[in-house]
Design a protein around this motif. Structure first.
Motif, mmCIF file in Angstrom:
data_model
loop_
_atom_site.group_PDB
_atom_site.id
_atom_site.type_symbol
_atom_site.label_atom_id
_atom_site.label_comp_id
_atom_site.label_asym_id
_atom_site.label_seq_id
_atom_site.Cartn_x
_atom_site.Cartn_y
_atom_site.Cartn_z
ATOM 1 N N TYR A 223 0.798 -1.468 -0.014
ATOM 2 C CA TYR A 223 0.103 -0.073 0.148
ATOM 3 C C TYR A 223 0.814 1.486 -0.109
ATOM 4 O O TYR A 223 0.348 2.408 -0.366
ATOM 5 C CB TYR A 223 -1.112 0.261 1.213
ATOM 6 N N LEU A 224 2.033 1.457 0.391
ATOM 7 C CA LEU A 224 3.108 2.473 0.469
ATOM 8 C C LEU A 224 3.723 2.637 -0.665
ATOM 9 O O LEU A 224 4.391 1.566 -1.274
ATOM 10 C CB LEU A 224 3.612 2.581 1.667
ATOM 11 N N PRO A 225 3.726 3.667 -1.343
ATOM 12 C CA PRO A 225 4.543 3.883 -2.758
ATOM 13 C C PRO A 225 6.051 3.892 -2.509
ATOM 14 O O PRO A 225 6.769 3.405 -3.496
ATOM 15 C CB PRO A 225 4.007 5.434 -3.275
ATOM 16 N N ASP A 226 6.574 4.386 -1.390
ATOM 17 C CA ASP A 226 7.899 4.155 -1.027
ATOM 18 C C ASP A 226 8.378 3.088 -0.333
ATOM 19 O O ASP A 226 7.774 2.652 0.565
ATOM 20 C CB ASP A 226 8.225 5.725 -0.202
ATOM 21 N N ASN A 227 9.542 2.588 -0.943
ATOM 22 C CA ASN A 227 10.054 1.348 -0.011
ATOM 23 C C ASN A 227 11.353 1.728 0.561
ATOM 24 O O ASN A 227 11.855 2.699 0.255
ATOM 25 C CB ASN A 227 10.393 0.258 -1.014
ATOM 26 N N SER A 228 11.890 1.119 1.699
ATOM 27 C CA SER A 228 12.854 1.588 2.788
ATOM 28 C C SER A 228 13.628 0.349 3.020
ATOM 29 O O SER A 228 13.055 -0.919 2.874
ATOM 30 C CB SER A 228 12.191 2.152 3.821
ATOM 31 N N ALA A 229 14.926 0.386 3.207
ATOM 32 C CA ALA A 229 15.657 -0.708 3.661
ATOM 33 C C ALA A 229 15.389 -1.376 4.977
ATOM 34 O O ALA A 229 15.411 -2.454 5.128
ATOM 35 C CB ALA A 229 17.193 -0.225 3.738
ATOM 36 N N LEU A 230 14.581 -0.389 5.715
ATOM 37 C CA LEU A 230 14.057 -1.053 7.150
ATOM 38 C C LEU A 230 13.174 -2.116 6.946
ATOM 39 O O LEU A 230 12.875 -2.815 7.887
ATOM 40 C CB LEU A 230 13.440 0.135 7.976
ATOM 41 N N GLN A 231 12.404 -1.988 5.696
ATOM 42 C CA GLN A 231 11.233 -3.006 5.383
ATOM 43 C C GLN A 231 11.816 -4.375 5.306
ATOM 44 O O GLN A 231 11.486 -5.308 5.845
ATOM 45 C CB GLN A 231 10.418 -2.779 4.281
ATOM 46 N N THR B 248 12.792 -9.430 7.565
ATOM 47 C CA THR B 248 13.734 -10.556 7.846
ATOM 48 C C THR B 248 13.489 -10.676 9.470
ATOM 49 O O THR B 248 13.477 -11.948 9.696
ATOM 50 C CB THR B 248 15.129 -10.179 7.631
ATOM 51 N N THR B 249 13.552 -9.992 10.333
ATOM 52 C CA THR B 249 13.229 -10.071 11.663
ATOM 53 C C THR B 249 12.006 -11.026 12.011
ATOM 54 O O THR B 249 12.177 -11.889 12.477
ATOM 55 C CB THR B 249 12.946 -8.835 12.435
#
Length: 68
Positions: free
Chosen positions: A31-39, A44-45
């Motif tokens: 649903y969110l247009p921006d992706n982040s490395a935290l995702q 993984t967690t």
């Protein structure tokens, strides 16, 4: 919960928390247009939280006290 699984309550809690975190990240990715490395880190967690309780050593260690 121990009567259902035969394991300590923390075994089921770890699985549920991991599944919840993976669903949360999947919804964010959808649903969110921006992706982040935290995702990736949180995904993984969540995966590790699901996989670790299923290891045989962890399953043996978390047997419910009444069934030992």
């Amino acid at each position: 919960m121990e009567k259902l699984t035969g394991r300590h309550w923390s075994w089921a809690a770890g699985l549920l928390l991991g599944l919840g975190q993976m669903v949360w990240i999947a919804l964010e990715l959808a649903y969110l247009p921006d992706n982040s490395a935290l995702q990736v880190v949180y995904g993984t967690t969540g995966l590790l939280l699901v996989l670790l309780p299923v290891l045989p050593a962890v399953r043996r260690h978390l047997v419910a006290p009444a069934t030992r």
